[in-house]
Design an enzyme around this catalytic site. Structure first.
Site, PDB file in Angstrom:
ATOM      1  N   ASN A   1      27.214  32.298  10.119  1.00 26.08           N
ATOM      2  CA  ASN A   1      27.230  30.828  10.080  1.00 26.08           C
ATOM      3  C   ASN A   1      27.019  30.380   8.631  1.00 26.08           C
ATOM      4  OD1 ASN A   1      27.017  28.213  11.522  1.00 26.08           O
ATOM      5  ND2 ASN A   1      24.871  28.213  10.844  1.00 26.08           N
TER       6      ASN A   1
ATOM      7  N   HIS B   1      28.818  20.182   7.502  1.00 24.53           N
ATOM      8  CA  HIS B   1      28.086  19.008   6.980  1.00 24.53           C
ATOM      9  C   HIS B   1      29.018  18.290   6.002  1.00 24.53           C
ATOM     10  CE1 HIS B   1      24.383  20.111   8.926  1.00 24.53           C
ATOM     11  NE2 HIS B   1      24.520  21.347   8.486  1.00 24.53           N
TER      12      HIS B   1
ATOM     13  N   GLU C   1      27.328  22.602  13.193  1.00 24.45           N
ATOM     14  CA  GLU C   1      26.324  21.642  12.690  1.00 24.45           C
ATOM     15  C   GLU C   1      26.972  20.384  12.133  1.00 24.45           C
ATOM     16  OE1 GLU C   1      23.625  23.433   9.869  1.00 24.45           O
ATOM     17  OE2 GLU C   1      23.594  25.334  10.937  1.00 24.45           O
TER      18      GLU C   1
ATOM     19  N   ASP D   1      28.005  16.906  10.888  1.00 23.27           N
ATOM     20  CA  ASP D   1      27.630  15.504  10.737  1.00 23.27           C
ATOM     21  C   ASP D   1      28.424  14.965   9.553  1.00 23.27           C
ATOM     22  OD1 ASP D   1      26.113  16.697   8.677  1.00 23.27           O
ATOM     23  OD2 ASP D   1      24.188  16.310   9.645  1.00 23.27           O
TER      24      ASP D   1
HETATM   25  O1  G3I Z   1       8.485  23.951   3.480  1.00 19.59           O
HETATM   26  C1  G3I Z   1       8.163  22.660   2.932  1.00 19.59           C
HETATM   27  C2  G3I Z   1       6.698  22.491   2.833  1.00 19.59           C
HETATM   28  O2  G3I Z   1       6.182  23.448   1.952  1.00 19.59           O
HETATM   29  C3  G3I Z   1       6.377  21.071   2.373  1.00 19.59           C
HETATM   30  O3  G3I Z   1       5.004  20.862   2.386  1.00 19.59           O
HETATM   31  C4  G3I Z   1       7.044  20.054   3.304  1.00 19.59           C
HETATM   32  C5  G3I Z   1       6.792  18.629   2.842  1.00 19.59           C
HETATM   33  O4  G3I Z   1       7.974  17.939   2.584  1.00 19.59           O
HETATM   34  O5  G3I Z   1       8.410  20.316   3.334  1.00 19.59           O
HETATM   35  C6  G3I Z   1       8.733  21.593   3.826  1.00 19.59           C
HETATM   36  O6  G3I Z   1      10.113  21.755   3.850  1.00 19.59           O
HETATM   37  C7  G3I Z   1      10.796  21.126   4.911  1.00 19.59           C
HETATM   38  C8  G3I Z   1      11.616  22.189   5.632  1.00 19.59           C
HETATM   39  O7  G3I Z   1      12.418  21.609   6.619  1.00 19.59           O
HETATM   40  C9  G3I Z   1      10.763  23.256   6.252  1.00 19.59           C
HETATM   41  O8  G3I Z   1      10.001  22.787   7.312  1.00 19.59           O
HETATM   42  C10 G3I Z   1      11.716  20.078   4.348  1.00 19.59           C
HETATM   43  O9  G3I Z   1      10.975  19.027   3.772  1.00 19.59           O
HETATM   44  C11 G3I Z   1      12.602  19.567   5.429  1.00 19.59           C
HETATM   45  O10 G3I Z   1      13.496  18.646   4.874  1.00 19.59           O
HETATM   46  C12 G3I Z   1      13.363  20.724   6.095  1.00 19.59           C
HETATM   47  O11 G3I Z   1      14.292  20.251   7.023  1.00 19.59           O
HETATM   48  C13 G3I Z   1      15.204  21.113   7.711  1.00 19.59           C
HETATM   49  C14 G3I Z   1      16.229  21.832   6.832  1.00 19.59           C
HETATM   50  O12 G3I Z   1      17.178  22.511   7.655  1.00 19.59           O
HETATM   51  C15 G3I Z   1      15.641  22.871   5.910  1.00 19.59           C
HETATM   52  O13 G3I Z   1      16.665  23.593   5.277  1.00 19.59           O
HETATM   53  C16 G3I Z   1      15.942  20.166   8.644  1.00 19.59           C
HETATM   54  O14 G3I Z   1      15.013  19.649   9.585  1.00 19.59           O
HETATM   55  C17 G3I Z   1      17.082  20.866   9.380  1.00 19.59           C
HETATM   56  O15 G3I Z   1      17.881  19.895  10.012  1.00 19.59           O
HETATM   57  C18 G3I Z   1      17.952  21.610   8.384  1.00 19.59           C
HETATM   58  O16 G3I Z   1      18.970  22.309   9.091  1.00 19.59           O
HETATM   59  C19 G3I Z   1      19.873  23.100   8.296  1.00 19.59           C
HETATM   60  C20 G3I Z   1      20.342  24.271   9.143  1.00 19.59           C
HETATM   61  O17 G3I Z   1      19.256  24.981   9.655  1.00 19.59           O
HETATM   62  C21 G3I Z   1      21.250  25.195   8.340  1.00 19.59           C
HETATM   63  N1  G3I Z   1      22.358  24.458   7.772  1.00 19.59           N
HETATM   64  C22 G3I Z   1      21.993  23.274   6.998  1.00 19.59           C
HETATM   65  C23 G3I Z   1      21.131  22.342   7.841  1.00 19.59           C
HETATM   66  C24 G3I Z   1      20.835  21.070   7.084  1.00 19.59           C
HETATM   67  O18 G3I Z   1      20.057  21.315   5.952  1.00 19.59           O
END
Ligand code: G3I
Length: 378
Positions: free
Chosen positions: A220, A256, A285, A287
């Site tokens: 993926n 995306h 995925e 959007d």
């Molecule tokens: O890990 C940090 C943490 O250290 C920090 O304290 C906190 C405060 O902002 O942020 C944490 O990171 C977050 C991360 O998830 C881990 O929990 C990010 O802010 C947050 O934006 C992130 O969001 C997810 C993202 O993947 C991470 O890559 C989204 O919810 C999720 O929708 C998104 O999904 C990904 C797919 O898995 C793979 N393809 C791309 C897609 C969109 O990015």
């Protein structure tokens, strides 16, 4: 009403008993969201061989927002999730940092609830993901493990997680985003490839296959909508692995997209060349984000352009024989990851925050309906 995040987390932590989920789709009209007939949904009009899916909001960026876990607490969200879709993907709930937060400690309650919900609502599940450079826990990324230890950790994780849901997860994104945009492997930021070499990719697929021989195993990635260096790299890698006897079933394109850029017009041709290898394909995925400065609403022209992107992507998938799964990365702007990541962009999903359907929703519904007129699905 918004529940303070801290309170919500405490409630979630203190209860394993997640709210009971009425089995909705195909069941008494009273369980449908108010005013929504089951015939007026995406899953109902979808061709029999095409799964129409969404990510299930939770974990990741949601944990920093001012609302409680959407899947657990938002009843209207749950109703629409059940009513509209026949495939669901955990947005974050199966990623390493979420499901394996400490070494040897697994947190399965949220994913168990998603799988149970899927079974109650006759939905299939996509598993996301087992092998990635991102959202790994600190104990793993900053641990001082030997190569043998790392290999054992990965094997145990894959066998434990895939094994737990054997027979309940239809497709796995075994490996996620392993290539850079120029088609080279991520040898620096992917801990597994960096520490154990590219051969570990084959092992990940072997271990997943051993743990659930029926599950379909996918690569993926994003940025592979069109024919380019990154998608070429997958086209070369997958047959090479298969020649070594490794089971790889499919190639998945995340999708995306942004209205800032043109629609990837070679999407269908790209899917087709993987189909020609005998692989399944999927859009996993999708959007379509757009520029919406704070305090403004999208224009009718923007919404129309967005609808066109969704429609063309779905048409591409439907046209390719073994593209059997089309998943949107969240169905309501209420919970979209986009504004959290891209300042000034948003409106990327097919429903407004109050679940009002956008032109993009109707574009999907019409496209599904015309692919299989009058069929009537579940
Ligand atoms: O890990 C940090 C943490 O250290 C920090 O304290 C906190 C405060 O902002 O942020 C944490 O990171 C977050 C991360 O998830 C881990 O929990 C990010 O802010 C947050 O934006 C992130 O969001 C997810 C993202 O993947 C991470 O890559 C989204 O919810 C999720 O929708 C998104 O999904 C990904 C797919 O898995 C793979 N393809 C791309 C897609 C969109 O990015």
């Amino acid at each position: 009403m918004k529940v303070p995040h801290v309170l919500a987390a405490a409630v979630l932590a203190s209860t394993i008993l997640l709210p009971a989920t009425p089995a909705l789709a195909g069941l008494p009209e009273g369980h449908q969201p108010p005013g929504l007939a089951k015939q007026d949904t995406l899953r109902w009009v979808a061709p029999k061989d095409v799964k129409i899916g969404t990510a299930v909001a939770g974990g990741g960026h949601h944990e920093t927002q001012g609302y409680p876990d959407p899947f657990t607490f938002d009843q209207e969200y749950r109703q629409r999730l059940a009513a509209e879709f026949n495939s669901i993907s955990p947005e974050n709930q199966l990623k390493w940092e979420f499901v394996h937060p400490e070494q040897g400690v697994y947190r399965f309650a949220e994913m168990d609830a998603i799988v149970q919900f899927a079974q109650e609502n006759k939905q299939v599940v996509r598993g996301h993901t087992l092998f990635w450079h991102s959202q790994n826990p600190a104990w793993l990324e900053q641990g001082n493990f030997s190569k043998d230890e790392l290999r054992a950790i990965l094997k145990d994780h894959i066998q434990t997680v895939v094994g737990r849901y054997a027979g309940k997860i239809q497709q796995w994104d075994v490996a996620n985003e392993i290539f850079n945009d120029n088609g080279t492997l991520r040898t620096t930021d992917n801990i597994w490839i960096r520490e154990l070499g590219p051969e570990i990719i084959a092992d990940a697929f072997r271990w997943a296959h051993e743990a659930d021989p029926e599950a379909k195993l996918f690569f993926n990635d994003y940025g592979v909508e069109g024919i380019n260096a990154k998608s070429n790299a997958y086209l070369e890698l997958i047959p090479r692995l298969q020649a070594q006897g490794v089971q790889v079933d499919g190639f998945a394109i995340q999708g995306h997209l942004s209205t800032r850029y043109g629609f990837p017009g070679d999407l269908q041709a790209n899917l087709q060349r993987f189909d020609d290898l005998g692989l399944e394909t999927a859009i996993t995925e999708i959007d379509v984000r757009m520029d919406v400065p704070v305090g403004t609403e999208p224009t009718a022209a923007q919404l129309k352009q967005q609808a066109g992107y969704y429609q063309r992507a779905l048409e591409a998938c439907i046209t390719v024989d073994e593209c059997n799964s089309f998943t949107i990365w969240g169905f309501t702007d209420k919970y979209s990851w986009v504004p959290v990541f891209f300042a000034g962009e948003g409106e990327a999903t097919v429903m407004e925050e109050d679940f009002t359907r956008k032109p993009a929703y109707y574009a999907l519904q019409d496209t599904l309906e015309s692919a299989s007129p009058g069929r009537g699905n579940r």
